[in-house]
Design a protein around this motif. Structure first.
Motif, mmCIF file in Angstrom:
data_model
loop_
_atom_site.group_PDB
_atom_site.id
_atom_site.type_symbol
_atom_site.label_atom_id
_atom_site.label_comp_id
_atom_site.label_asym_id
_atom_site.label_seq_id
_atom_site.Cartn_x
_atom_site.Cartn_y
_atom_site.Cartn_z
ATOM 1 N N PRO A 212 0.853 -1.187 0.000
ATOM 2 C CA PRO A 212 0.000 0.000 0.000
ATOM 3 C C PRO A 212 0.887 1.235 0.000
ATOM 4 C CG PRO A 212 -0.517 -1.477 1.810
ATOM 5 C CD PRO A 212 0.641 -2.063 1.089
ATOM 6 N N LEU A 213 0.326 2.375 -0.317
ATOM 7 C CA LEU A 213 1.101 3.604 -0.368
ATOM 8 C C LEU A 213 1.537 3.935 1.054
ATOM 9 C CD1 LEU A 213 -1.194 5.517 -2.824
ATOM 10 C CD2 LEU A 213 0.621 3.919 -3.292
ATOM 11 N N LEU A 214 2.613 3.307 1.495
ATOM 12 C CA LEU A 214 3.058 3.434 2.873
ATOM 13 C C LEU A 214 3.401 4.874 3.218
ATOM 14 C CD1 LEU A 214 5.355 0.301 3.042
ATOM 15 C CD2 LEU A 214 2.982 0.519 3.704
ATOM 16 N N ALA A 215 4.244 5.486 2.371
ATOM 17 C CA ALA A 215 4.578 6.888 2.588
ATOM 18 C C ALA A 215 3.669 7.703 1.696
ATOM 19 C CB ALA A 215 6.032 7.133 2.219
ATOM 20 N N PRO A 216 3.115 8.805 2.217
ATOM 21 C CA PRO A 216 2.243 9.594 1.367
ATOM 22 C C PRO A 216 3.000 10.067 0.148
ATOM 23 C CG PRO A 216 2.817 10.773 3.372
ATOM 24 C CD PRO A 216 3.349 9.391 3.499
ATOM 25 N N PRO A 217 2.434 9.925 -1.056
ATOM 26 C CA PRO A 217 3.146 10.344 -2.243
ATOM 27 C C PRO A 217 3.432 11.830 -2.217
ATOM 28 C CG PRO A 217 0.865 9.814 -2.755
ATOM 29 C CD PRO A 217 1.104 9.424 -1.338
ATOM 30 N N ARG A 218 4.622 12.206 -2.698
ATOM 31 C CA ARG A 218 4.957 13.623 -2.789
ATOM 32 C C ARG A 218 4.013 14.269 -3.792
ATOM 33 N NH1 ARG A 218 11.028 15.193 -4.245
ATOM 34 N NH2 ARG A 218 11.295 14.090 -2.284
ATOM 35 N N ALA A 219 3.511 15.439 -3.450
ATOM 36 C CA ALA A 219 2.591 16.120 -4.358
ATOM 37 C C ALA A 219 3.286 16.366 -5.683
ATOM 38 C CB ALA A 219 2.156 17.452 -3.743
ATOM 39 N N ALA A 220 2.682 15.920 -6.757
ATOM 40 C CA ALA A 220 3.279 16.074 -8.079
ATOM 41 C C ALA A 220 3.385 17.546 -8.434
ATOM 42 C CB ALA A 220 2.440 15.331 -9.114
ATOM 43 N N ALA A 221 4.559 17.939 -8.882
ATOM 44 C CA ALA A 221 4.762 19.329 -9.274
ATOM 45 C C ALA A 221 3.920 19.641 -10.498
ATOM 46 C CB ALA A 221 6.240 19.561 -9.585
ATOM 47 N N LYS A 222 3.438 20.851 -10.570
ATOM 48 C CA LYS A 222 2.684 21.260 -11.740
ATOM 49 C C LYS A 222 3.636 21.393 -12.913
ATOM 50 C CE LYS A 222 -0.906 23.818 -9.249
ATOM 51 N NZ LYS A 222 -1.551 25.140 -9.063
ATOM 52 N N PHE A 223 3.121 21.075 -14.107
ATOM 53 C CA PHE A 223 3.943 21.242 -15.289
ATOM 54 C C PHE A 223 4.298 22.718 -15.423
ATOM 55 C CE2 PHE A 223 1.256 17.517 -16.576
ATOM 56 C CZ PHE A 223 2.270 16.595 -16.449
ATOM 57 N N GLY A 224 5.572 22.996 -15.656
ATOM 58 C CA GLY A 224 6.001 24.375 -15.818
ATOM 59 C C GLY A 224 6.641 24.946 -14.568
ATOM 60 N N SER A 225 6.537 24.238 -13.433
ATOM 61 C CA SER A 225 7.157 24.741 -12.210
ATOM 62 C C SER A 225 8.651 24.435 -12.241
ATOM 63 C CB SER A 225 6.522 24.093 -10.975
ATOM 64 O OG SER A 225 6.700 22.699 -11.006
ATOM 65 N N SER A 226 9.450 25.255 -11.596
ATOM 66 C CA SER A 226 10.896 25.067 -11.582
ATOM 67 C C SER A 226 11.349 24.622 -10.202
ATOM 68 C CB SER A 226 11.607 26.373 -11.952
ATOM 69 O OG SER A 226 11.238 26.784 -13.245
ATOM 70 N N PRO A 227 12.102 23.523 -10.109
ATOM 71 C CA PRO A 227 12.571 23.059 -8.810
ATOM 72 C C PRO A 227 13.585 24.027 -8.218
ATOM 73 C CG PRO A 227 13.575 21.799 -10.582
ATOM 74 C CD PRO A 227 12.530 22.660 -11.207
ATOM 75 N N ALA A 228 13.661 24.050 -6.900
ATOM 76 C CA ALA A 228 14.625 24.919 -6.236
ATOM 77 C C ALA A 228 16.041 24.420 -6.505
ATOM 78 C CB ALA A 228 14.347 24.931 -4.740
ATOM 79 N N ARG A 229 17.012 25.278 -6.290
ATOM 80 C CA ARG A 229 18.406 24.888 -6.511
ATOM 81 C C ARG A 229 18.748 23.766 -5.532
ATOM 82 N NH1 ARG A 229 22.031 26.801 -9.687
ATOM 83 N NH2 ARG A 229 24.262 26.696 -9.275
ATOM 84 N N ASP A 230 19.393 22.725 -6.067
ATOM 85 C CA ASP A 230 19.633 21.533 -5.269
ATOM 86 C C ASP A 230 21.063 21.456 -4.751
ATOM 87 O OD1 ASP A 230 16.995 20.179 -5.718
ATOM 88 O OD2 ASP A 230 17.669 20.308 -7.794
ATOM 89 N N GLU A 231 21.233 20.628 -3.755
ATOM 90 C CA GLU A 231 22.547 20.386 -3.164
ATOM 91 C C GLU A 231 23.445 19.675 -4.169
ATOM 92 O OE1 GLU A 231 24.334 17.845 0.654
ATOM 93 O OE2 GLU A 231 22.161 18.145 0.400
ATOM 94 N N LEU A 232 24.749 19.957 -4.113
ATOM 95 C CA LEU A 232 25.698 19.311 -5.012
ATOM 96 C C LEU A 232 26.058 17.918 -4.496
ATOM 97 C CD1 LEU A 232 28.243 22.136 -5.941
ATOM 98 C CD2 LEU A 232 26.482 21.121 -7.399
ATOM 99 N N ALA A 233 26.219 16.988 -5.433
ATOM 100 C CA ALA A 233 26.607 15.629 -5.081
ATOM 101 C C ALA A 233 28.096 15.571 -4.788
ATOM 102 C CB ALA A 233 26.267 14.683 -6.226
ATOM 103 N N SER A 234 28.481 14.774 -3.812
ATOM 104 C CA SER A 234 29.887 14.529 -3.503
ATOM 105 C C SER A 234 30.330 13.279 -4.264
ATOM 106 C CB SER A 234 30.054 14.301 -2.003
ATOM 107 O OG SER A 234 29.441 13.072 -1.625
ATOM 108 N N PRO A 235 31.636 13.025 -4.350
ATOM 109 C CA PRO A 235 32.099 11.795 -5.006
ATOM 110 C C PRO A 235 31.466 10.548 -4.391
ATOM 111 C CG PRO A 235 33.932 13.292 -4.732
ATOM 112 C CD PRO A 235 32.771 13.902 -3.985
ATOM 113 N N GLY A 236 31.247 10.580 -3.077
ATOM 114 C CA GLY A 236 30.637 9.435 -2.412
ATOM 115 C C GLY A 236 29.216 9.170 -2.851
ATOM 116 N N ASP A 237 28.495 10.234 -3.235
ATOM 117 C CA ASP A 237 27.111 10.071 -3.693
ATOM 118 C C ASP A 237 27.030 9.303 -5.005
ATOM 119 O OD1 ASP A 237 25.855 11.501 -1.576
ATOM 120 O OD2 ASP A 237 26.445 13.393 -2.519
#
Length: 243
Positions: free
Chosen positions: A52-77
């Motif tokens: 079952p949907l154990l974790a509530p699904p993340r609200a789907a972003a509307k088409f055309g929305s821009s995601p916020a600036r994200d964290e940079l990946a490290s070599p370990g990632d």
């Protein structure tokens, strides 16, 4: 500006000998947009046998929305062990935040090779990094879905700058949801900005099946799953399989 409106057999990197996949002008994308010539494949996903949907699904972003600036990946990632395995729902990695890639080295190229490999072996046409348990902004795809045929496309840190107003339904599946397929409504074309395997920035227009595959995989990079985009009626038709 480059346009990927269809897959055309006259392109120098196009190995597919069958008919055109859409009635559009020929494909003219520089070779840097595709993956390394020696490497195989990529793909979209299919569908899963989640609980079952154990974790509530993340609200789907509307088409055309821009995601916020994200964290940079490290070599370990970006560390991984071959062979890769497909992560299936409800694994939390499918909902986790995905970091931007800043290092374009041999390890990234190896990861891309491995992603294409598992994509082809599981009959996919597109695959995102979180689907193999690596939470970074990377996707690969090949709308033909056959090793040695079609165009192998690699997108790093992609962003959508424009969605078409025209929407359409398409019967989608997902490798992280094996055996589940249903209609999903999405824009018919998109304009995107991304980096290639070497870190070079570029923009491209996608339409038809390539646009569909891209949007499916781009949603994965935002922690959005294909059932988040379904209508209640369609979702009801697969709810038992999800549970």
């Amino acid at each position: 500006m480059t346009s990927l409106t269809c897959l055309h057999p006259t392109h120098p990197l196009f190995l597919y000998s069958g008919p055109l996949l859409c009635e559009q002008p020929p494909l003219t994308i520089p070779s840097r947009f595709y993956n390394l010539p020696s490497s195989p494949n990529s793909v979209l996903s299919s569908a899963n046998r989640p609980r079952p949907l154990l974790a509530p699904p993340r609200a789907a972003a509307k088409f055309g929305s821009s995601p916020a600036r994200d964290e940079l990946a490290s070599p370990g990632d970006l560390e991984f062990e071959a062979p890769l395995k497909i992560v299936e729902y409800p694994d939390p990695k499918l909902r986790a935040k995905n970091k931007r890639i800043a290092t374009f080295d041999d390890n990234l190229k190896k990861l891309v090779h491995e992603m294409f490999d598992i994509m082809y072996k599981t009959d996919g046409i597109g695959l995102s990094a979180p689907q193999v348990g690596i939470n970074v902004q990377l996707m690969v795809f090949n709308p033909v879905g056959e090793r040695g045929e079609g165009e192998e496309i690699v997108l790093v840190n992609p962003r959508v700058s424009k969605y078409s107003k025209k929407l359409s339904f398409f019967y989608e599946g997902c490798l992280s949801f094996p055996g589940i397929y249903a209609d999903v409504k999405r824009p018919e074309s998109v304009k995107i900005d991304a980096r290639d395997i070497n870190g070079t920035r570029f923009s491209v227009n996608l339409s038809g099946l390539p646009a569909r595959v891209f949007q499916h995989e781009f949603d994965h990079l935002q922690g959005i799953l294909f059932f988040d985009r379904m209508t209640e009626e369609v979702l009801d038709s697969i709810r038992e399989q999800l549970q």
